[in-house]
Structure formats: structure tokens, C-alpha cells
Write a protein that holds these residues in place. Sequence first.
Motif, mmCIF file in Angstrom:
data_model
loop_
_atom_site.group_PDB
_atom_site.id
_atom_site.type_symbol
_atom_site.label_atom_id
_atom_site.label_comp_id
_atom_site.label_asym_id
_atom_site.label_seq_id
_atom_site.Cartn_x
_atom_site.Cartn_y
_atom_site.Cartn_z
ATOM 1 N N VAL A 92 3.128 3.922 4.305
ATOM 2 C CA VAL A 92 1.834 3.936 4.011
ATOM 3 C C VAL A 92 1.607 3.567 2.612
ATOM 4 O O VAL A 92 0.611 2.573 2.404
ATOM 5 N N SER A 97 -2.001 2.280 2.081
ATOM 6 C CA SER A 97 -2.771 3.111 2.983
ATOM 7 C C SER A 97 -3.768 2.300 4.145
ATOM 8 O O SER A 97 -4.372 2.580 4.703
ATOM 9 N N GLU A 99 -2.241 0.999 6.443
ATOM 10 C CA GLU A 99 -1.625 1.567 7.752
ATOM 11 C C GLU A 99 -1.361 2.865 7.632
ATOM 12 O O GLU A 99 -0.567 3.160 6.618
ATOM 13 N N VAL A 100 -1.634 3.771 8.577
ATOM 14 C CA VAL A 100 -1.008 5.214 8.748
ATOM 15 C C VAL A 100 -0.286 5.539 9.897
ATOM 16 O O VAL A 100 -0.192 4.724 10.827
ATOM 17 N N CYS A 101 0.514 6.533 9.838
ATOM 18 C CA CYS A 101 1.544 6.788 10.777
ATOM 19 C C CYS A 101 1.367 7.985 11.573
ATOM 20 O O CYS A 101 1.333 9.264 11.046
ATOM 21 N N LYS A 113 -4.404 1.278 12.022
ATOM 22 C CA LYS A 113 -5.146 0.752 11.013
ATOM 23 C C LYS A 113 -6.619 1.137 10.785
ATOM 24 O O LYS A 113 -7.389 1.025 11.582
#
Lengths: 133, 78
Positions: A92, A97, A99-101, A113
Motif C-alpha cells: 500500500v 495508497s 492499491e489496497v489489499c 484500486k
Amino acid sequence: MSVDSAFVHKVWTDNELSKMITAGKVPFPMLSDGGGKVGEMYGVYDEDAGVDVRGRFLIDPDGTVVGFEVLTPPVGRNVLETLRQIQAFQHVRATKSAEVCPSGWKPGKTVLKPGPDLVSNVWKNWKVKEAFE
Amino acid sequence: MEVGCSRPAHDSVDSAAKPLVEKMEPQKETKPMVRIGKKAPDFAVSAYKDGGFTEVKLFDYLGKWVVLCFYPGDFTFV
């Protein structure tokens, strides 16, 4: 970190811990929290027992607490889960940030995303079964 | 535990409730307290490291990822 003195840490490290790992040397400092002062700040000091319970805090390079887990003494934590969380937070951070998991994320798996297009569309991009893989 | 899911209302910042609490229980000086997403409380403690005794300060590790682990005591079994 425990309420034991650095001297007790030496005896435990040299006589037991170092024999449990292939490196033969404990790769991190053993911290002494005499009186539980630090544990108190972190909410893990048990005044009745006079010890710090099992608390694990993830702190990012800015010094921000990004996660923690606290267990009472009889059950141990999961090191692989800790490493997974660090990898996810690092991902991240590396994407600023963008892309988040999602749940259960591991390196190489689906990231999300955040943005207008994702609203109400998570189900198209990520399947619940991925959380269990 | 002062922080966690179990007691979410513990540290209510409701300004109306604050004076009441102070009346009932005079507050000590505000201590640094861990909060998710906030700066970790810094500390400096004695430590055993690489075969010697030293002092470790949390913020000496700024710039690195840190796993801070508390446990009940040396020689405990788990």
C-alpha cells in the motif's frame, strides 16, 4: 520486550533462545520494560500479574502504529500473519495508497484500486474465496 | 487493555462528558497512549543486543518497519 531486566534477557537468550534458531543468534534486541511503563503506554501491561501480555505492534517508517494484536499469555501469535501484514502495508505504501489489499491478501494476489468505479463493484474484482487461499 | 475493540467507548472525546470524569477521578498528567493510525509512543529502554547491553530508543528506528513485541516473561513456555 518484557518486564525482565536486560540481565535476565541475557541468560534466557544465551541459554535457550539462541539454541532454538538456526542462526544461533537472536537477530533483534531484547528490550527491558522494568515496571511495565512502556507496556502501560501500549495498553498491554497487566497490573494484577505485573507483566506485559502478548502484544504485537506494527510501526511504519514514519513511526505510525498501523496495526496491533494482543493476546492473553497462554496462546502464541502467528509470525506468518505478522509478515503478511507487513508485506501488505508495504505494498500500500509503495503505491501511495493507489492499491489496497483485501482480506487474506498475499503478494501477487488481487489488489483493489479505490475510486468511483470500484464503488459497489468490489464483487466483480475480488472473490471471497481469495480470502481463504 | 486500554485500547481495542472490546471497549470502544473508553476514550470518548465527548466534550460534555469530560469534566464529569475529571471531577470523579482527578486525572493524572496525560500519558502517551497507543492509537491505531497515530504516532507510536516513543521510549528508551535498556536492552540485551548482540551479546552486550545497550539502550534502545524506538524512534532510532524511524525509516524502518518495526515489529514491537511484548510477552509476559523470559522462560515462559509459549
